[in-house]
Design a protein around this motif. Structure first.
Motif, mmCIF file in Angstrom:
data_model
loop_
_atom_site.group_PDB
_atom_site.id
_atom_site.type_symbol
_atom_site.label_atom_id
_atom_site.label_comp_id
_atom_site.label_asym_id
_atom_site.label_seq_id
_atom_site.Cartn_x
_atom_site.Cartn_y
_atom_site.Cartn_z
ATOM 1 N N GLN A 26 22.873 56.641 22.776
ATOM 2 C CA GLN A 26 22.078 57.153 22.424
ATOM 3 C C GLN A 26 20.821 56.877 23.021
ATOM 4 N N TRP A 27 20.478 57.917 23.796
ATOM 5 C CA TRP A 27 19.190 57.363 24.388
ATOM 6 C C TRP A 27 18.306 56.894 23.930
ATOM 7 N N GLY A 28 18.181 57.560 22.780
ATOM 8 C CA GLY A 28 16.942 58.307 21.830
ATOM 9 C C GLY A 28 16.794 56.878 20.729
ATOM 10 N N HIS A 29 17.371 56.237 20.781
ATOM 11 C CA HIS A 29 17.740 54.809 19.815
ATOM 12 C C HIS A 29 17.658 54.174 20.160
ATOM 13 N N MET A 30 16.666 52.703 19.927
ATOM 14 C CA MET A 30 16.018 51.582 20.816
ATOM 15 C C MET A 30 16.859 50.306 20.604
ATOM 16 N N GLY A 31 18.054 50.280 19.705
ATOM 17 C CA GLY A 31 19.052 49.872 20.096
ATOM 18 C C GLY A 31 20.349 49.535 20.973
ATOM 19 N N CYS A 33 19.948 52.240 23.485
ATOM 20 C CA CYS A 33 20.231 53.478 24.714
ATOM 21 C C CYS A 33 20.798 52.235 25.808
ATOM 22 N N ASN A 34 19.691 52.279 27.424
ATOM 23 C CA ASN A 34 19.620 51.952 28.061
ATOM 24 C C ASN A 34 19.201 50.385 28.064
ATOM 25 N N CYS A 35 17.932 50.161 27.802
ATOM 26 C CA CYS A 35 17.811 48.328 28.042
ATOM 27 C C CYS A 35 18.549 48.035 26.183
ATOM 28 N N GLY A 36 18.954 49.013 25.223
ATOM 29 C CA GLY A 36 19.334 48.268 24.024
ATOM 30 C C GLY A 36 20.415 47.886 24.472
ATOM 31 N N ASN A 37 20.775 48.671 24.862
ATOM 32 C CA ASN A 37 22.980 48.119 25.283
ATOM 33 C C ASN A 37 22.586 46.456 25.966
ATOM 34 N N LEU A 38 21.653 46.732 26.987
ATOM 35 C CA LEU A 38 21.841 45.399 27.652
ATOM 36 C C LEU A 38 21.513 44.437 27.019
ATOM 37 N N ASP A 92 11.608 45.732 35.548
ATOM 38 C CA ASP A 92 12.990 46.073 35.455
ATOM 39 C C ASP A 92 13.495 46.740 34.413
ATOM 40 N N LEU A 93 13.080 46.600 32.801
ATOM 41 C CA LEU A 93 13.432 47.067 32.050
ATOM 42 C C LEU A 93 12.620 48.719 32.078
ATOM 43 N N LYS A 94 11.620 48.989 32.577
ATOM 44 C CA LYS A 94 11.178 50.354 32.812
ATOM 45 C C LYS A 94 12.069 51.096 33.589
ATOM 46 N N HIS A 95 12.800 50.077 34.858
ATOM 47 C CA HIS A 95 13.739 51.263 36.141
ATOM 48 C C HIS A 95 15.675 51.386 35.208
ATOM 49 N N LEU A 96 15.183 50.382 34.307
ATOM 50 C CA LEU A 96 16.247 50.535 33.807
ATOM 51 C C LEU A 96 16.917 51.663 32.735
ATOM 52 N N GLU A 97 15.502 51.859 32.126
ATOM 53 C CA GLU A 97 15.276 52.586 30.950
ATOM 54 C C GLU A 97 15.370 54.393 31.372
ATOM 55 N N LYS A 98 14.576 54.657 32.908
ATOM 56 C CA LYS A 98 14.893 55.569 33.313
ATOM 57 C C LYS A 98 15.700 55.642 34.677
ATOM 58 N N LEU A 99 16.468 54.500 35.127
ATOM 59 C CA LEU A 99 17.996 54.824 36.032
ATOM 60 C C LEU A 99 17.127 54.920 37.114
ATOM 61 N N ASP A 100 15.451 54.602 38.186
ATOM 62 C CA ASP A 100 14.831 54.851 38.786
ATOM 63 C C ASP A 100 14.467 53.340 39.995
ATOM 64 N N ASP A 101 14.571 52.319 39.395
ATOM 65 C CA ASP A 101 14.686 51.455 40.405
ATOM 66 C C ASP A 101 15.257 51.882 41.823
ATOM 67 N N HIS A 117 19.089 59.620 33.570
ATOM 68 C CA HIS A 117 19.019 58.808 32.687
ATOM 69 C C HIS A 117 18.936 58.467 31.449
ATOM 70 N N ASN A 118 19.970 59.395 30.258
ATOM 71 C CA ASN A 118 20.303 59.736 29.617
ATOM 72 C C ASN A 118 21.865 60.637 29.444
ATOM 73 N N VAL A 119 22.219 59.834 30.672
ATOM 74 C CA VAL A 119 24.574 60.553 30.907
ATOM 75 C C VAL A 119 24.943 58.999 30.918
ATOM 76 N N ARG A 120 25.470 58.499 30.408
ATOM 77 C CA ARG A 120 26.743 57.272 29.473
ATOM 78 C C ARG A 120 26.944 56.771 31.161
ATOM 79 N N ASP A 121 27.626 58.391 31.507
ATOM 80 C CA ASP A 121 28.159 57.767 33.058
ATOM 81 C C ASP A 121 27.713 57.053 34.340
ATOM 82 N N ASP A 122 25.888 57.786 34.134
ATOM 83 C CA ASP A 122 25.277 57.367 35.125
ATOM 84 C C ASP A 122 24.347 55.830 34.767
#
Length: 153
Positions: A26-31, A33-38, A92-101, A117-122
């Motif tokens: 869930q991208w809007g959930h801090m735990g 989302c992208n960073c939260g899962n990592l 890296d955390l900023k880039h991971l959350e937006k998938l933009d590195d 940035h909020n699509v699981r497969d991406d």
């Protein structure tokens, strides 16, 4: 860019596998989302603990990173510190959350570089590409002795 460590590479791969296999996302959930899962992989905290820690201060991961203080002892700063110890940089955390590195995105064909940035497969594709990039960087640092030049008695 992150310091390539076996721990970070494996955490990225495990996170991608878990997400691919249906781990809560869930991208809007801090735990969750992208960073939260990592963060779950690197800290062994669950999504609700990470979210609770993050909610003690305002903002999303971007703002949490901006306000990060290595000596604050705020729970979210302790989480971020563990992530940094695994080889990540704050950017890296900023880039991971937006998938933009850009280095990670360069690994995709041109037409596939526009990840959402909020699509699981991406997120899964991004983490796998990043893990592969870090693995290659790690292997470049390894040098083996030239056994042919050694004289054996």
């Amino acid at each position: 860019m992150a310091r390539p460590t076996p721990e970070l590479i494996e955490a990225l791969r495990r996170t991608a596998i878990k997400l691919k296999n249906g781990a809560p996302y869930q991208w809007g959930h801090m735990g969750g989302c992208n960073c939260g899962n990592l963060a779950q992989e690197l800290t062994k905290l669950n999504r609700d603990q990470i979210h609770q820690y993050a909610m003690q201060r305002y903002g999303d991961w971007n703002e949490q990173v901006e306000d990060y203080c290595s000596t604050s002892q705020m729970p979210i700063d302790i989480v971020i510190n563990e992530m940094l110890n695994a080889g990540l940089m704050l950017e890296d955390l900023k880039h991971l959350e937006k998938l933009d590195d850009r280095q990670v995105l360069a690994r995709f064909p041109l037409e596939a570089r526009y990840l959402k940035h909020n699509v699981r497969d991406d997120v899964v594709a991004y983490m796998n590409a990043w893990a592969e990039l870090l693995k290659e960087q790690l292997l470049e640092k390894i040098t083996l002795p030239n056994f042919q030049s050694m004289v054996y008695a």
